[in-house]
Write a protein that holds these residues in place. Sequence first.
Motif, PDB file in Angstrom:
ATOM      1  N   GLU A 155       0.795  -1.232   0.000  1.00 58.50           N
ATOM      2  CA  GLU A 155       0.000   0.000   0.000  1.00 58.50           C
ATOM      3  C   GLU A 155       0.823   1.275   0.000  1.00 58.50           C
ATOM      4  OE1 GLU A 155      -0.529  -2.323   2.627  1.00 58.50           O
ATOM      5  OE2 GLU A 155      -1.983  -3.385   1.394  1.00 58.50           O
ATOM      6  N   ARG A 156       2.030   1.257   0.612  1.00 63.64           N
ATOM      7  CA  ARG A 156       2.791   2.490   0.822  1.00 63.64           C
ATOM      8  C   ARG A 156       4.270   2.277   0.542  1.00 63.64           C
ATOM      9  NH1 ARG A 156       0.598   6.592   3.195  1.00 63.64           N
ATOM     10  NH2 ARG A 156       2.584   7.366   3.959  1.00 63.64           N
ATOM     11  N   MET A 157       4.927   3.398   0.305  1.00 64.28           N
ATOM     12  CA  MET A 157       6.384   3.384   0.235  1.00 64.28           C
ATOM     13  C   MET A 157       6.914   4.521   1.082  1.00 64.28           C
ATOM     14  SD  MET A 157       7.735   6.245  -1.453  1.00 64.28           S
ATOM     15  CE  MET A 157       9.274   5.721  -2.135  1.00 64.28           C
ATOM     16  N   HIS A 158       8.161   4.377   1.508  1.00 65.05           N
ATOM     17  CA  HIS A 158       8.845   5.460   2.210  1.00 65.05           C
ATOM     18  C   HIS A 158      10.319   5.394   1.837  1.00 65.05           C
ATOM     19  CE1 HIS A 158       9.300   8.592   5.233  1.00 65.05           C
ATOM     20  NE2 HIS A 158      10.516   8.093   5.342  1.00 65.05           N
ATOM     21  N   ALA A 159      10.878   6.548   1.489  1.00 63.88           N
ATOM     22  CA  ALA A 159      12.289   6.636   1.118  1.00 63.88           C
ATOM     23  C   ALA A 159      12.968   7.709   1.962  1.00 63.88           C
ATOM     24  CB  ALA A 159      12.427   6.991  -0.362  1.00 63.88           C
ATOM     25  N   ALA A 160      14.220   7.444   2.311  1.00 66.87           N
ATOM     26  CA  ALA A 160      15.064   8.428   2.981  1.00 66.87           C
ATOM     27  C   ALA A 160      16.433   8.321   2.323  1.00 66.87           C
ATOM     28  CB  ALA A 160      15.157   8.139   4.474  1.00 66.87           C
ATOM     29  N   VAL A 161      16.891   9.418   1.718  1.00 66.78           N
ATOM     30  CA  VAL A 161      18.146   9.405   0.972  1.00 66.78           C
ATOM     31  C   VAL A 161      18.907  10.706   1.181  1.00 66.78           C
ATOM     32  CG1 VAL A 161      17.348   7.818  -0.832  1.00 66.78           C
ATOM     33  CG2 VAL A 161      16.989  10.255  -1.109  1.00 66.78           C
ATOM     34  N   GLY A 162      20.216  10.620   1.016  1.00 64.78           N
ATOM     35  CA  GLY A 162      20.998  11.846   1.124  1.00 64.78           C
ATOM     36  C   GLY A 162      22.482  11.606   1.097  1.00 64.78           C
ATOM     37  N   ASP A 163      23.193  12.632   1.482  1.00 67.65           N
ATOM     38  CA  ASP A 163      24.656  12.635   1.527  1.00 67.65           C
ATOM     39  C   ASP A 163      25.082  11.936   2.810  1.00 67.65           C
ATOM     40  OD1 ASP A 163      27.375  13.339   1.858  1.00 67.65           O
ATOM     41  OD2 ASP A 163      27.093  15.201   0.738  1.00 67.65           O
ATOM     42  N   GLY A 164      25.816  10.848   2.689  1.00 69.36           N
ATOM     43  CA  GLY A 164      26.162  10.025   3.839  1.00 69.36           C
ATOM     44  C   GLY A 164      27.529  10.295   4.446  1.00 69.36           C
ATOM     45  N   ARG A 165      28.181  11.366   4.054  1.00 75.94           N
ATOM     46  CA  ARG A 165      29.492  11.647   4.649  1.00 75.94           C
ATOM     47  C   ARG A 165      29.371  11.886   6.148  1.00 75.94           C
ATOM     48  NH1 ARG A 165      31.575  16.113   0.372  1.00 75.94           N
ATOM     49  NH2 ARG A 165      29.334  16.443   0.186  1.00 75.94           N
TER      50      ARG A 165
END
Length: 128
Positions: free
Chosen positions: A41-51
């Motif tokens: 039913e749903r999605m969730h994303a968390a992304v970014g610069d991992g330094r």
Amino acid sequence: MIDIIGCWRLVQVRATGADGAPITDHQYGPSPMGIVQFTPERMHAAVGDGRAEMPPGKTRFWVSYGGPWRFDGAVLVTKVDVTSMPDRMGTDQVRQVRADGTRIWLSPPAREVDGVLHRLELQWERVG
């Protein structure tokens, strides 16, 4: 059809400019990190610069969003109802999707970042 249900870890980000030349200094930095979870039913994303530490004068890029989604085998559309970026609330986030063996590539529409057009491809591998 690609089965995207499950949890995926960001492996790499490729960025190119309008001329197709690689952009190495993109928002995700040299160590991008992220996770995306798809339930039926749903999605969730968390992304970014991992330094661990950012260079002087540089702000960490990080975004998360989620909502109900639909996928036709080539195009993923998420109706955003939770996000860290208020301007995305209520929008449709569209991603082109292609499979590469056991990994998938998600490509958002090109965006201008600091006056430069960025075309992104984010490669994901299934977790577990």
